[in-house]
Design a protein around this motif. Structure first.
Motif, PDB file in Angstrom:
ATOM      1  N   SER A   1      39.458  48.217  22.622  1.00  0.00           N
ATOM      2  CA  SER A   1      38.135  48.807  22.511  1.00  0.00           C
ATOM      3  C   SER A   1      37.726  48.834  21.040  1.00  0.00           C
ATOM      4  N   LEU A   2      36.449  48.637  20.775  1.00  0.00           N
ATOM      5  CA  LEU A   2      35.957  48.730  19.406  1.00  0.00           C
ATOM      6  C   LEU A   2      36.070  50.155  18.871  1.00  0.00           C
ATOM      7  N   LYS A   3      36.229  51.124  19.760  1.00  0.00           N
ATOM      8  CA  LYS A   3      36.400  52.509  19.340  1.00  0.00           C
ATOM      9  C   LYS A   3      37.762  52.758  18.699  1.00  0.00           C
ATOM     10  N   GLN A   4      38.656  51.785  18.799  1.00  0.00           N
ATOM     11  CA  GLN A   4      39.976  51.903  18.176  1.00  0.00           C
ATOM     12  C   GLN A   4      39.965  51.432  16.721  1.00  0.00           C
ATOM     13  N   LEU A   5      38.789  51.173  16.178  1.00  0.00           N
ATOM     14  CA  LEU A   5      38.650  50.740  14.793  1.00  0.00           C
ATOM     15  C   LEU A   5      38.164  51.880  13.914  1.00  0.00           C
ATOM     16  N   SER A   6      38.642  51.916  12.682  1.00  0.00           N
ATOM     17  CA  SER A   6      38.141  52.862  11.689  1.00  0.00           C
ATOM     18  C   SER A   6      38.148  52.175  10.332  1.00  0.00           C
ATOM     19  N   GLU A   7      37.345  52.672   9.408  1.00  0.00           N
ATOM     20  CA  GLU A   7      37.256  52.045   8.095  1.00  0.00           C
ATOM     21  C   GLU A   7      38.564  52.202   7.342  1.00  0.00           C
ATOM     22  N   GLY A   8      39.056  51.081   6.841  1.00  0.00           N
ATOM     23  CA  GLY A   8      40.327  51.092   6.121  1.00  0.00           C
ATOM     24  C   GLY A   8      40.212  50.449   4.761  1.00  0.00           C
ATOM     25  N   SER A   9      41.169  49.597   4.434  1.00  0.00           N
ATOM     26  CA  SER A   9      41.227  48.969   3.114  1.00  0.00           C
ATOM     27  C   SER A   9      39.978  48.136   2.830  1.00  0.00           C
ATOM     28  N   PHE A  10      39.435  48.278   1.627  1.00  0.00           N
ATOM     29  CA  PHE A  10      38.305  47.482   1.144  1.00  0.00           C
ATOM     30  C   PHE A  10      37.054  47.656   2.013  1.00  0.00           C
ATOM     31  N   GLY A  11      36.966  48.767   2.732  1.00  0.00           N
ATOM     32  CA  GLY A  11      35.810  49.024   3.571  1.00  0.00           C
ATOM     33  C   GLY A  11      35.782  48.222   4.856  1.00  0.00           C
ATOM     34  N   VAL A  12      36.892  47.578   5.200  1.00  0.00           N
ATOM     35  CA  VAL A  12      36.984  46.759   6.409  1.00  0.00           C
ATOM     36  C   VAL A  12      37.425  47.636   7.586  1.00  0.00           C
ATOM     37  N   LEU A  13      36.864  47.375   8.761  1.00  0.00           N
ATOM     38  CA  LEU A  13      37.302  48.083   9.954  1.00  0.00           C
ATOM     39  C   LEU A  13      38.685  47.596  10.361  1.00  0.00           C
ATOM     40  N   GLU A  14      39.599  48.545  10.571  1.00  0.00           N
ATOM     41  CA  GLU A  14      40.987  48.230  10.915  1.00  0.00           C
ATOM     42  C   GLU A  14      41.393  49.005  12.165  1.00  0.00           C
ATOM     43  N   PRO A  15      42.388  48.493  12.894  1.00  0.00           N
ATOM     44  CA  PRO A  15      42.858  49.190  14.101  1.00  0.00           C
ATOM     45  C   PRO A  15      43.626  50.461  13.747  1.00  0.00           C
ATOM     46  N   LEU A  16      43.530  51.434  14.616  1.00  0.00           N
ATOM     47  CA  LEU A  16      44.281  52.681  14.456  1.00  0.00           C
ATOM     48  C   LEU A  16      45.662  52.500  15.090  1.00  0.00           C
ATOM     49  N   PRO A  17      46.737  52.507  14.296  1.00  0.00           N
ATOM     50  CA  PRO A  17      48.075  52.271  14.843  1.00  0.00           C
ATOM     51  C   PRO A  17      48.462  53.248  15.952  1.00  0.00           C
ATOM     52  N   SER A  18      47.928  54.467  15.883  1.00  0.00           N
ATOM     53  CA  SER A  18      48.268  55.467  16.896  1.00  0.00           C
ATOM     54  C   SER A  18      47.670  55.136  18.257  1.00  0.00           C
ATOM     55  N   GLN A  19      46.685  54.230  18.281  1.00  0.00           N
ATOM     56  CA  GLN A  19      46.011  53.894  19.537  1.00  0.00           C
ATOM     57  C   GLN A  19      46.225  52.449  19.976  1.00  0.00           C
ATOM     58  N   CYS A  20      46.911  51.672  19.148  1.00  0.00           N
ATOM     59  CA  CYS A  20      47.032  50.238  19.407  1.00  0.00           C
ATOM     60  C   CYS A  20      48.492  49.787  19.367  1.00  0.00           C
ATOM     61  N   GLN A  21      48.780  48.750  20.131  1.00  0.00           N
ATOM     62  CA  GLN A  21      50.125  48.183  20.169  1.00  0.00           C
ATOM     63  C   GLN A  21      50.280  47.121  19.093  1.00  0.00           C
ATOM     64  N   LEU A  22      51.420  47.119  18.422  1.00  0.00           N
ATOM     65  CA  LEU A  22      51.696  46.154  17.367  1.00  0.00           C
ATOM     66  C   LEU A  22      51.884  44.756  17.950  1.00  0.00           C
ATOM     67  N   PHE A  23      51.253  43.763  17.332  1.00  0.00           N
ATOM     68  CA  PHE A  23      51.469  42.362  17.680  1.00  0.00           C
ATOM     69  C   PHE A  23      52.759  41.906  17.005  1.00  0.00           C
ATOM     70  N   GLU A  24      53.654  41.336  17.792  1.00  0.00           N
ATOM     71  CA  GLU A  24      54.939  40.893  17.254  1.00  0.00           C
ATOM     72  C   GLU A  24      55.205  39.452  17.670  1.00  0.00           C
ATOM     73  N   GLY A  25      56.164  38.817  17.023  1.00  0.00           N
ATOM     74  CA  GLY A  25      56.512  37.446  17.348  1.00  0.00           C
ATOM     75  C   GLY A  25      55.892  36.457  16.375  1.00  0.00           C
ATOM     76  N   ASN A  26      56.099  35.165  16.655  1.00  0.00           N
ATOM     77  CA  ASN A  26      55.636  34.117  15.740  1.00  0.00           C
ATOM     78  C   ASN A  26      54.254  33.590  16.093  1.00  0.00           C
ATOM     79  N   GLY A  27      53.673  34.065  17.178  1.00  0.00           N
ATOM     80  CA  GLY A  27      52.303  33.686  17.504  1.00  0.00           C
ATOM     81  C   GLY A  27      52.153  32.444  18.363  1.00  0.00           C
ATOM     82  N   LYS A  28      53.238  31.855  18.846  1.00  0.00           N
ATOM     83  CA  LYS A  28      53.104  30.674  19.701  1.00  0.00           C
ATOM     84  C   LYS A  28      52.252  31.018  20.921  1.00  0.00           C
ATOM     85  N   GLY A  29      51.334  30.125  21.252  1.00  0.00           N
ATOM     86  CA  GLY A  29      50.434  30.361  22.373  1.00  0.00           C
ATOM     87  C   GLY A  29      49.198  31.152  22.013  1.00  0.00           C
ATOM     88  N   SER A  30      49.045  31.479  20.728  1.00  0.00           N
ATOM     89  CA  SER A  30      47.864  32.232  20.286  1.00  0.00           C
ATOM     90  C   SER A  30      47.026  31.377  19.339  1.00  0.00           C
TER      91      SER A  30
END
Length: 210
Positions: A97-126
């Motif tokens: 959800s876009l509601k899981q974003l808040s202003e972070g570094s350099f004024g960029v919207l970033e995900p809230l770790p408390s509400q989002c799952q960490l992406f892990e792995g090498n990214g194959k298939g993405s």
């Protein structure tokens, strides 16, 4: 060219491209963004990807909010970056959800770790949508000077797409040994598959020319 001189040249170029992007009218930007998005969604690699990694755009950047929303509609998972405090590294988190974003570094919207799952792995298939002030015809980018994406991409094995306004594409840009080219460049006017970078295998089992 020594790295010190490359850095100085990049700094000058950033100022010029920043002025250029600020000069685009709102209507010009909207038309270009829609054309760029249409080309991105037509990519074979986008269709195959189960996950889309993308930056969250600011006002003068190619719009990614519509890309995020379209990816959700297409049944894909979406992950966006968050800068790690005290470093020049970032981690991606799945966004639902876009509601899981808040202003972070350099004024960029970033995900809230408390509400989002960490992406892990090498990214194959993405597929990873990579930002840049400008790109050149070999897929190298003029970034924002902190090296976040170059560090992330050094271990990423998915398919990378640079999105850029055609006026910000140059034949060649200064680069250092740490710079990473993208696999594909997409503008509002054309695609450009990067031969050197696209030799990478394993991101998609049935990769063909876009």
């Amino acid at each position: 060219m020594q790295i010190k001189n490359v850095r100085e040249e990049k700094k000058k170029l950033r100022a010029g491209f920043r002025l250029l992007r600020n000069s685009f009218s709102e209507e010009e930007r909207k038309v270009s963004d829609r054309a760029m998005q249409k080309k991105l969604f037509s990519l074979h690699q986008y269709g195959l990807a189960d996950t889309v990694l993308t930056y969250v755009s600011k006002d003068t950047e190619p719009d990614t909010i519509r890309i995020i929303q379209r990816a959700w509609r297409d049944g894909k998972r979406v992950a966006v970056p968050r800068c790690i405090d005290g470093t020049c590294e970032m981690s991606f988190y799945y966004l639902t959800s876009l509601k899981q974003l808040s202003e972070g570094s350099f004024g960029v919207l970033e995900p809230l770790p408390s509400q989002c799952q960490l992406f892990e792995g090498n990214g194959k298939g993405s597929i990873c949508i990579v930002p840049g002030m400008a790109f050149d015809c070999e897929g190298y980018r003029l970034g924002y000077g902190k090296g976040y994406y170059d560090r992330f991409l050094s271990g990423y094995e998915g398919f990378t797409v640079g999105v850029c306004y055609s006026k910000c594409v140059k034949w060649s840009l200064p680069r250092s040994k740490y710079d990473k080219p993208v696999d594909m460049l997409v503008t509002e006017k054309f695609f450009r598959k990067i031969k050197k970078s696209s030799e990478k295998r394993g991101a998609f089992s049935n990769e063909r020319r876009a």
